[in-house]
Design a protein around this motif. Structure first.
Motif, PDB file in Angstrom:
ATOM      1  N   PHE A 197      82.187  65.638  64.228  1.00  0.00           N
ATOM      2  CA  PHE A 197      80.957  64.870  64.451  1.00  0.00           C
ATOM      3  C   PHE A 197      79.799  65.735  64.945  1.00  0.00           C
ATOM      4  CE2 PHE A 197      84.192  61.489  64.682  1.00  0.00           C
ATOM      5  CZ  PHE A 197      83.655  60.624  63.732  1.00  0.00           C
ATOM      6  N   GLY A 198      79.924  67.055  64.788  1.00  0.00           N
ATOM      7  CA  GLY A 198      78.805  67.929  65.098  1.00  0.00           C
ATOM      8  C   GLY A 198      78.645  68.244  66.569  1.00  0.00           C
ATOM      9  N   ARG A 199      79.721  68.194  67.333  1.00  0.00           N
ATOM     10  CA  ARG A 199      79.713  68.473  68.777  1.00  0.00           C
ATOM     11  C   ARG A 199      78.567  67.739  69.488  1.00  0.00           C
ATOM     12  NH1 ARG A 199      81.448  73.068  66.173  1.00  0.00           N
ATOM     13  NH2 ARG A 199      83.513  73.797  66.868  1.00  0.00           N
ATOM     14  N   PRO A 200      78.575  66.413  69.424  1.00  0.00           N
ATOM     15  CA  PRO A 200      77.453  65.635  69.973  1.00  0.00           C
ATOM     16  C   PRO A 200      77.297  65.765  71.484  1.00  0.00           C
ATOM     17  CG  PRO A 200      79.286  64.192  69.385  1.00  0.00           C
ATOM     18  CD  PRO A 200      79.605  65.548  68.825  1.00  0.00           C
ATOM     19  N   SER A 201      78.380  65.999  72.224  1.00  0.00           N
ATOM     20  CA  SER A 201      78.255  66.072  73.683  1.00  0.00           C
ATOM     21  C   SER A 201      77.363  67.226  74.121  1.00  0.00           C
ATOM     22  CB  SER A 201      79.639  66.216  74.326  1.00  0.00           C
ATOM     23  OG  SER A 201      80.260  67.436  73.950  1.00  0.00           O
ATOM     24  N   GLU A 202      77.223  68.253  73.258  1.00  0.00           N
ATOM     25  CA  GLU A 202      76.375  69.385  73.599  1.00  0.00           C
ATOM     26  C   GLU A 202      74.896  69.043  73.474  1.00  0.00           C
ATOM     27  OE1 GLU A 202      77.641  72.750  71.326  1.00  0.00           O
ATOM     28  OE2 GLU A 202      79.690  72.702  72.119  1.00  0.00           O
TER      29      GLU A 202
ATOM     30  N   ARG B  43      81.508  68.173  76.402  1.00  0.00           N
ATOM     31  CA  ARG B  43      80.695  68.870  77.402  1.00  0.00           C
ATOM     32  C   ARG B  43      80.253  67.864  78.463  1.00  0.00           C
ATOM     33  NH1 ARG B  43      76.914  73.185  77.637  1.00  0.00           N
ATOM     34  NH2 ARG B  43      76.413  73.432  79.852  1.00  0.00           N
ATOM     35  N   ILE B  44      80.736  68.044  79.686  1.00  0.00           N
ATOM     36  CA  ILE B  44      80.424  67.139  80.789  1.00  0.00           C
ATOM     37  C   ILE B  44      79.533  67.878  81.783  1.00  0.00           C
ATOM     38  CG2 ILE B  44      81.375  65.795  82.698  1.00  0.00           C
ATOM     39  CD1 ILE B  44      83.934  65.499  81.001  1.00  0.00           C
ATOM     40  N   ARG B  45      78.351  67.355  81.992  1.00  0.00           N
ATOM     41  CA  ARG B  45      77.435  68.004  82.930  1.00  0.00           C
ATOM     42  C   ARG B  45      77.819  67.712  84.365  1.00  0.00           C
ATOM     43  NH1 ARG B  45      72.904  67.364  86.040  1.00  0.00           N
ATOM     44  NH2 ARG B  45      71.391  69.094  85.975  1.00  0.00           N
ATOM     45  N   ASP B  46      78.006  66.408  84.691  1.00  0.00           N
ATOM     46  CA  ASP B  46      78.334  65.997  86.052  1.00  0.00           C
ATOM     47  C   ASP B  46      79.644  65.221  86.058  1.00  0.00           C
ATOM     48  OD1 ASP B  46      75.994  66.886  87.577  1.00  0.00           O
ATOM     49  OD2 ASP B  46      74.882  65.408  86.406  1.00  0.00           O
TER      50      ASP B  46
END
Length: 510
Positions: free
Chosen positions: A99-104, A198-201
């Protein structure tokens, strides 16, 4: 669509048979979701091994199969067999890449804790909306975007599997969302559902007694929660919870929150003594109208404010939004008629039940009547503890069924009664949850508060492997509508005084 070789690039694996440049049109670990051109990941689950579902996946058109078995399966000609060290981890990687690494492209905030995940994520969404930030909330109550529930199909899970997670994150990117607050359950963390997201917080709310049985013990439960420390770029920690501090020991929180002032990047919200809140943060503070009750909800609001400040939102505006926070469905959800207050809450752990009862005991002008049960097939050790808590705070308790699942409801009720001891609360049992709610409301008088705890927003009750429609809120509204001055107008019903059940008044159980 993506080529299989793109998913395998730089990944430790062995591929045999077929063409690694095969086009992949879907990635899944559920054979029921396989479509022609799928990559099927046969990972080992809690209840079954995905390898058993490979034949079905092939019948539905899977063109490649991934396993982490020491003996890879023999597949038909043209189907690529891929061996990897960890199928669950590869699944998360492949779904993200597909899915195109959306979390980034998003700022993801993952909230974990035994209690409060749903409330905190919804509070975060509300604060961000008032600040003009388009945010999504993902968890127990589905997907919400910019304050509105999205018509988006998701499995009924607190933390959805990777195939659904990255797809919905992609949907959020396409919808112009910039921030996502999601619930991170212990089972989701242990199962690797948030790997390669990718989790920021990462926010740590509290650690209580729940889900130990499903993990194989408390230590495994804590290890699952602790995974978020490594997954998140930075963490936000409840400084008032010793168990959280111990779990995060060695990690330096970007922010902390609590119920009292503190130094550094710390957010706190306290009762101002006159019905409002005092909110504070490093270098600032504000008086706030209290929109919701309970110390636990003040901490939930503090966690949400910390997330907003960590995201760089303007503090004064966020503090102003605190006074307009709204609880999600099934969390301290109130209804009233003729002076009888009925509260529906999802509290299904000892800590959560105590927090809600403590909050209600401070506002009730009459008796506090509690209706609750415990779920089957899990966490038997919490049942007597919840019985003891209910007895301590309540004037009267109706012990009933929650979701007994495959257990005998009577056996669950007996476990709850083990914790009653010599408490003074009057206890009755009624396994039928609808009848228990009816009797509790029927016995109430003006000024009393009836708490219906355990199921909250849930719309079904599971027993014997069958889930039937049932809503605590709908049952309460229905029975409260018949309330006319300390009796219910229900044709054909026996008087409450004649209800069969266990009564307990500080002596022996009958």
């Amino acid at each position: 669509m993506i080529l299989l070789c793109e998913l395998l690039k730089n990944w430790p694996c062995t591929a045999e048979g077929g063409d690694i440049r095969t086009e992949i049109h879907a990635v899944t670990d559920h054979s029921a979701e396989v479509v022609p051109g799928s990559l099927f990941v046969a990972r080992k689950g809690r209840a079954s091994d995905g390898a058993a579902h490979i034949p079905e996946a092939l019948r539905k058109g899977a063109v490649a199969v991934v396993t982490d078995s020491a003996s890879p399966p023999v597949l038909p000609p043209g189907v690529v067999s891929v061996s990897v060290p960890d199928a669950a981890d590869f699944l998360a990687h492949a779904c993200s890449a597909f899915f195109g690494r959306p979390s980034e492209r998003l700022s993801v905030i993952a909230v974990t804790g035994t209690n409060g995940k749903t409330t905190v994520t919804r509070f975060i969404g509300q604060i961000f909306k008032e600040a003009g930030v388009k945010a999504a909330v993902l968890g127990t109550l589905g997907l919400w975007i910019d304050g509105e529930q999205a018509d988006y199909p998701l499995p009924p899970m607190t933390t959805v599997p990777p195939a659904h997670l990255h797809k919905v994150l992609r949907h959020c990117v396409d919808a112009g969302v910039t921030h996502v607050a999601l619930e991170a359950s212990s089972l989701g963390l242990e199962g690797g559902r948030l790997n390669h997201c990718r989790i920021r917080d990462g926010i740590f709310l509290n650690i209580g007694n729940d889900h130990h049985g499903e993990h194989g013990g408390e230590a495994a439960y804590l290890r699952a929660k602790a995974r978020l420390v490594k997954l998140a770029d930075q963490i936000i920690v409840n400084r008032d919870d010793p168990a959280v501090l111990k779990l995060c020991e060695g990690a330096i929180p970007a922010w902390t929150f609590g119920g009292t002032p503190g130094d550094g990047r710390h957010v706190w919200i306290a009762d101002d003594g006159s019905g409002g809140w005092e909110a504070g943060w490093c270098g600032g503070g504000a008086a706030v109208d209290a929109p919701v009750g309970g110390e636990h909800n003040r901490l939930n609001a503090a966690a949400a404010l910390a997330a907003a400040l960590s995201a760089g939102l303007e503090p004064a505006g966020c503090a102003g939004a605190l006074g307009r926070l709204r609880l999600p469905a099934g969390r301290m959800q109130e209804m009233e008629k003729n002076g009888i207050r009925v509260v529906v809450d999802y509290a299904h752990t000892p800590d959560a039940l105590e927090a809600v009862l403590k909050a209600l005991s401070r506002t009730a002008t009459g008796r506090l009547i509690t209706v609750f049960g415990c779920g089957g097939d899990r966490d038997k050790e919490k049942r007597p503890e919840m019985g003891e808590i209910a007895a301590f705070y309540s004037s009267e308790v109706w012990v009933t069924s929650d979701n007994p699942r495959n257990e005998d409801p009577e056996a669950i009720i007996r476990d709850i009664f083990k914790g009653i001891g010599r408490q003074t609360a009057r206890f009755r049992k009624e396994p039928d949850r609808d009848r228990a709610i009816r009797y509790a409301i029927a016995g109430a008088t003006p000024g009393d508060v009836v708490l219906i705890a355990g199921k909250g927003h849930e719309s079904g009750q599971t027993a014997g492997g069958v889930t039937k429609p049932f809503s605590d809120a709908e049952a309460a509204e229905r029975h409260l509508s018949h309330y006319h001055g300390n009796h219910l107008e229900i044709s054909g019903a026996d008087p409450v005084q004649s209800v069969e059940g266990i009564c307990y008044d500080g002596g022996e159980m009958e």
